[in-house]
Design a protein around this motif. Sequence first.
Motif, PDB file in Angstrom:
ATOM      1  N   GLU A   1       4.123   3.384  16.401  1.00  0.00           N
ATOM      2  CA  GLU A   1       5.107   2.528  15.731  1.00  0.00           C
ATOM      3  C   GLU A   1       4.601   2.090  14.365  1.00  0.00           C
ATOM      4  N   LEU A   2       3.302   1.789  14.276  1.00  0.00           N
ATOM      5  CA  LEU A   2       2.721   1.410  12.988  1.00  0.00           C
ATOM      6  C   LEU A   2       2.804   2.574  12.002  1.00  0.00           C
ATOM      7  N   ALA A   3       2.469   3.774  12.488  1.00  0.00           N
ATOM      8  CA  ALA A   3       2.535   4.955  11.628  1.00  0.00           C
ATOM      9  C   ALA A   3       3.963   5.225  11.172  1.00  0.00           C
ATOM     10  N   GLY A   4       4.928   4.916  12.028  1.00  0.00           N
ATOM     11  CA  GLY A   4       6.322   5.127  11.678  1.00  0.00           C
ATOM     12  C   GLY A   4       6.836   4.190  10.601  1.00  0.00           C
TER      13      GLY A   4
ATOM     14  N   THR B   1       6.572   8.701   0.286  1.00  0.00           N
ATOM     15  CA  THR B   1       6.369   7.826  -0.872  1.00  0.00           C
ATOM     16  C   THR B   1       4.898   7.767  -1.248  1.00  0.00           C
ATOM     17  N   LEU B   2       4.030   7.652  -0.248  1.00  0.00           N
ATOM     18  CA  LEU B   2       2.590   7.619  -0.517  1.00  0.00           C
ATOM     19  C   LEU B   2       2.113   8.937  -1.123  1.00  0.00           C
ATOM     20  N   ALA B   3       2.658  10.041  -0.634  1.00  0.00           N
ATOM     21  CA  ALA B   3       2.279  11.339  -1.189  1.00  0.00           C
ATOM     22  C   ALA B   3       2.722  11.454  -2.649  1.00  0.00           C
TER      23      ALA B   3
ATOM     24  N   LEU C   1      -3.683   2.095  -0.561  1.00  0.00           N
ATOM     25  CA  LEU C   1      -3.876   1.184   0.563  1.00  0.00           C
ATOM     26  C   LEU C   1      -2.947  -0.013   0.458  1.00  0.00           C
ATOM     27  N   VAL C   2      -2.758  -0.523  -0.765  1.00  0.00           N
ATOM     28  CA  VAL C   2      -1.842  -1.641  -0.973  1.00  0.00           C
ATOM     29  C   VAL C   2      -0.436  -1.262  -0.514  1.00  0.00           C
TER      30      VAL C   2
ATOM     31  N   PHE D   1       4.080  -1.421   3.468  1.00  0.00           N
ATOM     32  CA  PHE D   1       5.045  -0.816   4.375  1.00  0.00           C
ATOM     33  C   PHE D   1       4.893  -1.378   5.793  1.00  0.00           C
ATOM     34  N   VAL D   2       3.648  -1.514   6.238  1.00  0.00           N
ATOM     35  CA  VAL D   2       3.399  -1.998   7.590  1.00  0.00           C
ATOM     36  C   VAL D   2       3.764  -3.477   7.713  1.00  0.00           C
ATOM     37  N   ASP D   3       3.249  -4.300   6.797  1.00  0.00           N
ATOM     38  CA  ASP D   3       3.512  -5.737   6.866  1.00  0.00           C
ATOM     39  C   ASP D   3       5.001  -6.048   6.773  1.00  0.00           C
ATOM     40  N   LEU D   4       5.669  -5.431   5.782  1.00  0.00           N
ATOM     41  CA  LEU D   4       7.083  -5.730   5.580  1.00  0.00           C
ATOM     42  C   LEU D   4       7.940  -5.160   6.697  1.00  0.00           C
ATOM     43  N   GLY D   5       7.545  -4.017   7.250  1.00  0.00           N
ATOM     44  CA  GLY D   5       8.272  -3.456   8.379  1.00  0.00           C
ATOM     45  C   GLY D   5       8.179  -4.339   9.611  1.00  0.00           C
TER      46      GLY D   5
END
Length: 371
Positions: free
Chosen positions: A40-43, A49-51, A253-254, A259-263
């Motif tokens: 779920e975190l990876a999703g 976007t990172l690429a 990393l930022v 993405f993780v925090d806001l998701g």
Amino acid sequence: MSRSNPFRFFLSRLTEDYLLLALVVGLVPLLWAVSPSLSELAGLVHWQTLAALTGFLVLSRGLEDSGALARCGVWLMGRFRTERSLALALVVFSWLLAAVVTNDVALFIVVPLTVALAAVVPVPLGRLVIFQALAVNVGSALTPIGNPQNLFIWQTRGIGFGEFMAAMLPLVGLLTLVLLLATVLAFPARPVVVRPAQRPVNRRLLWVSCLLYPGFIVAAELGAVVVAALAVVLLYGLLFRAVLRGVDWLLLLVFMLMFVDLGLLAGLPQTDALVAWLLALPGGVMTASVVVSQFISNVPATILLASLADDWQALAWGVSVGGFGLAIGSLANLIALRLARVEGLWREFHLWSLPALVLALGVAALAHYVV
């Protein structure tokens, strides 16, 4: 500090980079509240976007390290001999570029150019980059392809290209006038003197970077951005390893943590309750989109509010205005600030962007009344 010890280097950067520190600290209670699985975190991470960010970081650094941008700066000053005229030219160029190739890509072109320009011309680099960030937020709002939030609204609501531009024109037109006036007031008309270029042009690095740049954009448009980014990193690693050492890898990393925090934050029931309360305020969708953008950035805000907002124009206007204010309001702001590498720039950015948010709100209200 030396990078020979990566862990110590990371800790030193963590204590100096307040956004990165806030994202790391904020992740802890969010993980405790949501308890997501690793999948779920990876999703939550937008890997494409990172690429894309990886490829543009390397390519723009290659152009900057080639020395050609410094030569371009000398050429520019042959045509714009005052600080004000140069600032206006860079702001207009940023605006136009953002409307065509998206705000993020525009910044990867104009900010390295401005950094190189500052090496040969005594200009206020930080302020120029701030106004370029404001310019791309304004210019990109005009077209459906100018930024990710517009593209999302355009694709999901079935709006015509011309219809979308016509709906955004009153807001963007007034914001552009305010931006140009602010630029005239912020930069004096004093003449600037060009310093001699400090180094020759690395033609091999220049040609490789110039040839790869449009190819990478096309690959991104065709959905092959991950493969293209890997190819770019591999090629520079083989031919120009010094370029990779100069890339701000912590920016990746930022963005990953964002993405993780806001998701995770968007998935909390308290967030749904807050959004419902904001939608009930005067201004409805526009008010909610401006406020939510200040906390989770305007692209996630668009996705979060799209299912709750019937008025797509109010949503598009609101997230465009929401790109001003706090730096996190637009991912383009974060890219510009990191690319500039100017000490104290975050504070100076907010000295301009917070008043810009107030002005943009007034402009949006006036434009809404007029139309």
